[in-house]
Design a protein around this motif. Structure first.
Motif, mmCIF file in Angstrom:
data_model
loop_
_atom_site.group_PDB
_atom_site.id
_atom_site.type_symbol
_atom_site.label_atom_id
_atom_site.label_comp_id
_atom_site.label_asym_id
_atom_site.label_seq_id
_atom_site.Cartn_x
_atom_site.Cartn_y
_atom_site.Cartn_z
ATOM 1 N N THR A 4 0.814 -1.216 0.000
ATOM 2 C CA THR A 4 0.000 0.000 0.000
ATOM 3 C C THR A 4 0.848 1.267 0.000
ATOM 4 O O THR A 4 0.321 2.363 -0.192
ATOM 5 N N ALA A 5 2.153 1.117 0.234
ATOM 6 C CA ALA A 5 3.040 2.286 0.290
ATOM 7 C C ALA A 5 4.430 1.916 -0.222
ATOM 8 O O ALA A 5 4.881 0.782 -0.040
ATOM 9 N N VAL A 6 5.076 2.878 -0.850
ATOM 10 C CA VAL A 6 6.443 2.699 -1.336
ATOM 11 C C VAL A 6 7.307 3.793 -0.740
ATOM 12 O O VAL A 6 6.957 4.980 -0.792
ATOM 13 N N GLY A 112 -2.902 4.603 -6.578
ATOM 14 C CA GLY A 112 -3.485 4.728 -5.253
ATOM 15 C C GLY A 112 -2.532 4.432 -4.124
ATOM 16 O O GLY A 112 -2.946 4.281 -2.970
ATOM 17 N N LEU A 113 -1.260 4.343 -4.426
ATOM 18 C CA LEU A 113 -0.256 4.047 -3.402
ATOM 19 C C LEU A 113 0.224 5.332 -2.741
ATOM 20 O O LEU A 113 0.297 6.387 -3.377
ATOM 21 N N ARG A 114 0.581 5.201 -1.483
ATOM 22 C CA ARG A 114 1.165 6.335 -0.777
ATOM 23 C C ARG A 114 2.681 6.252 -0.924
ATOM 24 O O ARG A 114 3.258 5.163 -0.960
ATOM 25 N N ILE A 160 8.145 5.968 9.401
ATOM 26 C CA ILE A 160 7.684 6.310 8.058
ATOM 27 C C ILE A 160 6.502 5.444 7.661
ATOM 28 O O ILE A 160 5.551 5.924 7.023
ATOM 29 N N ALA A 161 6.494 4.181 8.059
ATOM 30 C CA ALA A 161 5.340 3.322 7.773
ATOM 31 C C ALA A 161 4.096 3.867 8.459
ATOM 32 O O ALA A 161 3.011 3.946 7.856
ATOM 33 N N ALA A 166 0.448 2.626 7.121
ATOM 34 C CA ALA A 166 0.703 1.260 6.651
ATOM 35 C C ALA A 166 1.495 0.503 7.702
ATOM 36 O O ALA A 166 2.165 1.097 8.555
ATOM 37 N N THR A 167 1.428 -0.813 7.640
ATOM 38 C CA THR A 167 2.324 -1.636 8.444
ATOM 39 C C THR A 167 3.612 -1.806 7.644
ATOM 40 O O THR A 167 3.612 -1.647 6.413
#
Length: 242
Positions: A4-6, A112-114, A160-161, A166-167
């Motif tokens: 969900t996040a990069v 849609g990624l954060r 940062i997560a 996000a986890t």
């Protein structure tokens, strides 16, 4: 678990690599107003990086005053100001993104990624960040000089997560390996990839894990495909607000 996040490293990852001769030139520019030999000043900058990267020497003016004194010089206000100006000018030359950075970040946000940035950096990046074009493409950023910690401290990766909602297991991390960041990200549960761009070998980075045996990419534009693979196809979620 879907991504969900990069999270990206900044120097040598979102920006091009910086060879040793560039650091030498930059050191010479800020050494000149102080009347300190360039090699002496470069050595002072290098050895103080752990302190500067955790903000323990204060802002740039306070930092340069301390380093000048360590070199045996008591700088005047004028010399100190000139040295700081030279340093900021030089550093801002390093804040220019790779040509494929904006397309990669834009593609991730379209999925849609954060997007986050986690950087071991000194006060200059923190001071300049709001004016950088990349700031508009990043949902959260964690800078070592503001947190008082350096990679691979696990608290930085957890922070940062958290800021990206996000986890760690939902995060993909991309970096050139400086500061043992890839090992640090992996130990926290993130999926870590080294960016081995064509200029990777030229980069003069602190404690880079050149022996990284994990996965890698050769360009930032490969990252969206990594996310698709990890998530079983394009996410299809709406992009977060800018």
């Amino acid at each position: 678990m879907s991504i969900t996040a990069v999270i990206f490293d900044f120097f040598g990852t979102l920006t091009p690599s910086t060879p040793a001769h560039v650091w030498d030139d930059h050191a010479a520019r800020s050494a000149a107003p102080l009347g300190i030999p360039a090699r002496t000043w470069r050595r002072a900058l290098d050895t103080s990086f752990p302190e500067r990267a955790t903000g323990s020497l204060g802002d740039l003016t306070a930092t340069f005053r301390t380093l000048a004194r360590r070199c045996g010089v008591e700088p005047s206000a004028e010399a100190l100001a000139a040295a700081c100006t030279a340093r900021l000018t030089a550093q801002r030359e390093l804040f220019v993104l790779r040509e494929d950075a904006v397309p990669a970040l834009t593609a991730l946000r379209a999925r849609g990624l954060r997007v986050g940035v986690l950087s071991d950096c000194t006060a200059e990046l923190a001071e300049t960040w709001p004016q950088l074009p990349v700031a508009e493409l990043v949902d959260a950023r964690v800078l070592s000089c503001e947190e008082g910690r350096r990679k691979p401290d696990p608290e930085l990766f957890r922070l940062i997560a958290h800021q990206l909602d996000a986890t760690p297991q939902e995060c993909l991390y991309v970096g050139d390996g400086g500061g043992h960041e890839l090992t640090g990200a992996s130990r926290c549960g993130m999926r870590a990839f080294m960016l081995r761009a064509t200029d990777w070998a030229d980069n003069d980075a602190h404690t880079r894990e050149d022996d990284w045996a994990g996965p890698s990419v050769t360009a930032l534009t490969e990252v969206p495909a990594l996310v698709d693979q990890a998530s079983g196809g394009p996410t299809g979620r709406p992009a977060p607000p800018a």
